[in-house]
Design an enzyme around this catalytic site. Structure first.
Site, short mmCIF file in Angstrom:
data_model
loop_
_atom_site.label_atom_id
_atom_site.label_comp_id
_atom_site.label_asym_id
_atom_site.label_seq_id
_atom_site.Cartn_x
_atom_site.Cartn_y
_atom_site.Cartn_z
CG ASP A 1 3.59 -3.05 6.36
OD1 ASP A 1 2.67 -3.53 7.04
OD2 ASP A 1 3.49 -2.01 5.70
CD GLU B 1 2.78 -6.45 -1.75
OE1 GLU B 1 2.80 -5.86 -0.67
OE2 GLU B 1 2.18 -7.53 -1.95
CG ASP C 1 -0.21 -0.28 2.51
OD1 ASP C 1 0.51 0.62 2.99
OD2 ASP C 1 -0.37 -1.38 3.07
CB THR D 1 -1.16 -10.22 5.36
OG1 THR D 1 -0.34 -11.23 4.75
CG2 THR D 1 -1.42 -9.14 4.33
#
Lengths: 279, 279
Positions: free
Chosen positions: B155, B106, B86, B157
């Protein structure tokens, strides 16, 4: 049957609990009282549709409303709780050996009755010999005292309905008078996420009432709106940062959230909160 | 139409948001991605049915995952973010003038694409000249480095699905190797209310990997499960308590939650959390 209880924290966000059993629903002279047994948070005390406590996380709220003041004060002997008929604050107060008398002033006898019946782990200290329960409006009760209490704890519901007057200047002034010259007043002051304007107002009112030390601290109550909660700390003499239980051992007071380390940390407010009340 | 989105934090408790509009729902190679516009918390990024961020409270999460490490490190120049497509963590990192290169690794290009399109205030720094985006599995990517990064931020999930490997010892070992001799690793480590066993496990694994300093800190994210969140802080040299941005001015980094005062407070853990990881 899948029974869920939902509390709307604002009209656009809510928290839901899966319910095992509805243990009690009734209406007292003052409010609707319910006790729900939930799968995740144990029993819930719900007043006028708002969760007052859950068995699983009430320890955080009650430890945080009581111990910062009681460990800041040098020797708290006479303590008054206004509201808090569930008994959770009293349970934390009487953990301090120095307490001579803890008075609970609750407007609604049925809250005490229901808590004794359905929430024994919360109300466990209400029968202690140094605990006295008064069924009266806290505003009237506190106005009768002068230079009497070491600590006053305002364990109120939200500033609507019966608790509205507990957020007024005249009430804070009466608390100031009822406190000894080194007394401390602590008031639950809602969520910094949803009620920052109210917090600013409380801050101004307490300063106007001449408390030389007015600070706020914060903590996490998972089942309260936004999870972020705050308390106002207004003191005539002792600063909660400079003076923390230096002369008393914390070891005699058993807690699960509060510690002298936590005490030091919770007065360091999130920046947006700190800035809202500065000046 | 009254449209509500509910996330179940456990099978017995959930949070619900009133939805203005469903802006995007789709499936990438890795997960279901949704963007919902809500009345109370602005836009929500939802991955596989779990709220990753809301526009209203994401500042707390992103400031807390980044600044404690970046203000503890003397001079962070090369920083890696694993996950966090994000862009919120990158936005906080590039607020530090000392940053030469911030790499975002990512696995899912669509998360970056969707964030750029629908969450401009979060993804705002992804095009900065000192930011580089790598679309690769973070586990593979970090294993290629040795003595290179000043700070690595995980960072991720939750430890299910694509992020599972980011909670394994072998990954932590690769991070240790990829860090310089004074490097710091920060990992989001879930809720102390719901995931205390996982936190204990992370603590043991990081200590086994030979980080001399392993600490945890906590904060409040209103829209995450229980509101109480935690991060693991594993450091080769700098202690986050003893060394806090002493040589750099905080004034150049604008924040809304984090401050050097908050930094001092958040390492003082609630007692039940502190006791769970002691030893």
């Amino acid at each position: 049957m899948h029974l869920w209880y939902t509390e709307y924290h604002t009209e656009n966000v809510g928290i839901s609990f899966k319910v095992r059993e509805t243990l009690f629903v009734g209406r007292s002279k003052y409010q609707e009282i319910a006790v729900l047994d939930t799968f995740e948070f144990g029993r819930l005390l719900v007043l006028d549709g708002l969760v007052m406590l859950t068995e699983r996380d009430e320890f955080i709220y009650h430890e945080l409303i009581v111990h910062p003041a009681l460990f800041t004060h040098k020797c708290p002997q006479n303590v008054l709780v206004i509201g808090g008929g569930d008994g959770g604050s009293i349970r934390e107060i009487v953990k301090h050996d120095c307490i001579k008398e803890a008075i609970l002033c609750e407007i609604d006898p049925q809250v005490v009755e229901i808590s004794k019946k359905y929430l024994p782990s919360v109300s466990s200290a209400l029968e202690y010999p140094n605990v006295k329960i008064i069924y009266e409006d806290g505003i009237k009760f506190v106005s009768k005292f002068s230079n009497y209490f070491d600590v006053i704890i305002v364990d109120s519901t939200d500033p609507i309905g019966p608790a509205k007057g507990l957020f007024e200047s005249s009430f804070y002034r009466d608390c100031f008078r009822a406190l000894k010259e080194d007394g401390i007043l602590v008031c639950q002051s809602e969520s910094p996420i949803y009620h920052l304007d109210l917090i600013k107002e409380i801050n101004l009112k307490l300063k106007e009432v001449d408390f030389p030390i007015v600070k706020f601290y914060y903590g996490i109550i998972p089942t309260y709106p936004s999870g972020m909660w705050s308390w106002a700390f207004a003191s005539k003499k002792f600063d909660p940062i400079k003076y923390i239980g230096k002369e008393r051992e914390q070891l005699t007071v058993k807690t699960k959230y509060y510690s002298l380390d936590i005490h030091k940390g919770i007065f360091n407010l999130p920046l947006f909160f700190k800035e809202a009340i500065k000046g």
